[in-house]
Scaffold this motif. Sequence first.
Motif, PDB file in Angstrom:
ATOM      1  N   GLU A  79      47.730  38.616  -1.861  1.00 41.53           N
ATOM      2  CA  GLU A  79      47.089  38.988  -3.125  1.00 41.53           C
ATOM      3  C   GLU A  79      47.002  37.834  -4.118  1.00 41.53           C
ATOM      4  OE1 GLU A  79      45.728  41.850  -3.703  1.00 41.53           O
ATOM      5  OE2 GLU A  79      46.429  42.959  -1.946  1.00 41.53           O
ATOM      6  N   GLY A  80      47.493  36.658  -3.742  1.00 36.08           N
ATOM      7  CA  GLY A  80      47.454  35.519  -4.648  1.00 36.08           C
ATOM      8  C   GLY A  80      48.410  35.648  -5.813  1.00 36.08           C
ATOM      9  N   LYS A  81      49.548  36.300  -5.601  1.00 37.23           N
ATOM     10  CA  LYS A  81      50.546  36.472  -6.652  1.00 37.23           C
ATOM     11  C   LYS A  81      51.741  35.531  -6.415  1.00 37.23           C
ATOM     12  CE  LYS A  81      48.188  39.784  -8.581  1.00 37.23           C
ATOM     13  NZ  LYS A  81      48.667  41.164  -8.752  1.00 37.23           N
ATOM     14  N   ARG A  82      52.677  35.489  -7.391  1.00 35.14           N
ATOM     15  CA  ARG A  82      53.763  34.515  -7.349  1.00 35.14           C
ATOM     16  C   ARG A  82      55.100  35.086  -6.902  1.00 35.14           C
ATOM     17  NH1 ARG A  82      54.390  32.757 -13.153  1.00 35.14           N
ATOM     18  NH2 ARG A  82      53.757  34.925 -13.514  1.00 35.14           N
ATOM     19  N   PHE A  83      55.195  36.342  -6.590  1.00 36.25           N
ATOM     20  CA  PHE A  83      56.476  36.990  -6.304  1.00 36.25           C
ATOM     21  C   PHE A  83      57.254  36.278  -5.196  1.00 36.25           C
ATOM     22  CE2 PHE A  83      54.334  40.766  -8.202  1.00 36.25           C
ATOM     23  CZ  PHE A  83      55.272  41.008  -9.195  1.00 36.25           C
ATOM     24  N   GLU A  84      58.573  36.114  -5.446  1.00 41.60           N
ATOM     25  CA  GLU A  84      59.457  35.476  -4.457  1.00 41.60           C
ATOM     26  C   GLU A  84      60.682  36.317  -4.121  1.00 41.60           C
ATOM     27  OE1 GLU A  84      60.606  31.677  -5.921  1.00 41.60           O
ATOM     28  OE2 GLU A  84      58.584  30.814  -5.790  1.00 41.60           O
TER      29      GLU A  84
END
Length: 468
Positions: free
Chosen positions: A334-339
Amino acid sequence: MTKTLLLVEDTPSLSLMYKTVLGKAGYEVDCAFTAAEARRRFDAARHHIVLLDMMLPDGNGSDILTWIKAQAPETRVIVITANGSIKVAVEAMRMGASDFLVKPFDELRLKSAVAHAQPGPIPLVGREVPEEVDRSAPPGFIGDSQEMRDIYQTIHLIGRSTATVFITGESGTGKEVCAQAIHDLSTRSDKPFVPLNCGAIPQHLLESEVFGHLKGSFTGAIADKEGAAVAAHGGTLFLDEICEMDLNLQTKLLRFIQSSTVQPVGATRARSVDVRIICATNRDPAAEVAAGRFREDLFYRLHVVPLHLPPLRDRDNDVNLIGEEMLRRYAAEEGKRFERLSEEVQGLFRQMVWRGNVRQLLNVLRNVVVLHDGLEVTPDMLPPDIGARKVAAAEPDLDQPLEGRAAFSGMVGRSLAEVERAFIEATIAECNGSIPRAARMLEISPSTLYRKREAWERAERAERSEAV
């Protein structure tokens, strides 16, 4: 291709039957009827393939297996066990056997096992396999709990076999992932893996989906269809939600397993197929048999190697290992930054019931990734109702006077054990006999219910014996 093999079977009639079948398939068979004779014949010829009965009149098949693998590690040993001796067979696989046959088995099963045992690269087995490799997660699985490491070990052991596997577990525990892993670890991995959900196909179309049909055999049959059994030829047929299958079709499935032939709808001739069957259900198959909804003879044909997948709530911290791994995958998509998951979210996840198991967890994570962004998932990002799904069950209002609680009026005067049994049996009946579903409703492990029912049955048998 190896054409000479050693058959160790102490029953003369069975030995003759196996020898005849293999002889027609082009094999030369040396027969031994005792452990001592098996040692002499193997010493003389060093066969590449050995069919070994585990019950011999003068010794234990396990000892012969160990001796053969010590003499010739490259020899493929196929062990033969009686029905109900699956633990013996699995232990034999651990000791180095390449496959096992459970009596009674058909001709095609015998020939298939021998064909798949032809010389080639031999996977490390027995003591040569380090414990951490033996229990490594197969493709598709995430988790490091003790419960799952035991499952991984079993998958590695039975993957090399061609025996039928019966997978049970609640919805969303990964039964199809498990079936795919077993196929990928088998000698059939280069052949098709064909999944079929028996509960998602209308009953009047299921026979055609499994066995195929000929053009014009019924209204709407505008072309020939080969069916899942034929499509899986040489590979694995996965029948999900097997307990949803109609009784009439169960009869045809039993005939298919016994004869290894399929007859499409509208056809006059049957054709042979070679498939390994893996089936799965989220119901309790034994309860389905007892209720008359599943054929007992089919159950014992399919229930050769049982494998139960534990619910997510019983897998310790696996919920967070799965959660963070899938969070990163979804974030990349989704092009998100979650880690990662925050500590608060991890604690909440460990407390949750997860009635939908891994499938429910994935839905929650997908929802978070689509609607939010950041490096860490925090509690305020979770769906609004997520906090209401903790393990803690609602307790009765104990401040209310006993005589005012009508729900308890019929229980007064009975022992706690009687009340517990009545409540559990009523819950199972409400769930149409499904112990996994009843366990979810009661928020306990299915194994707890199985143990309780077994204890009740033992007590009843003891009472009947005393009465007699």
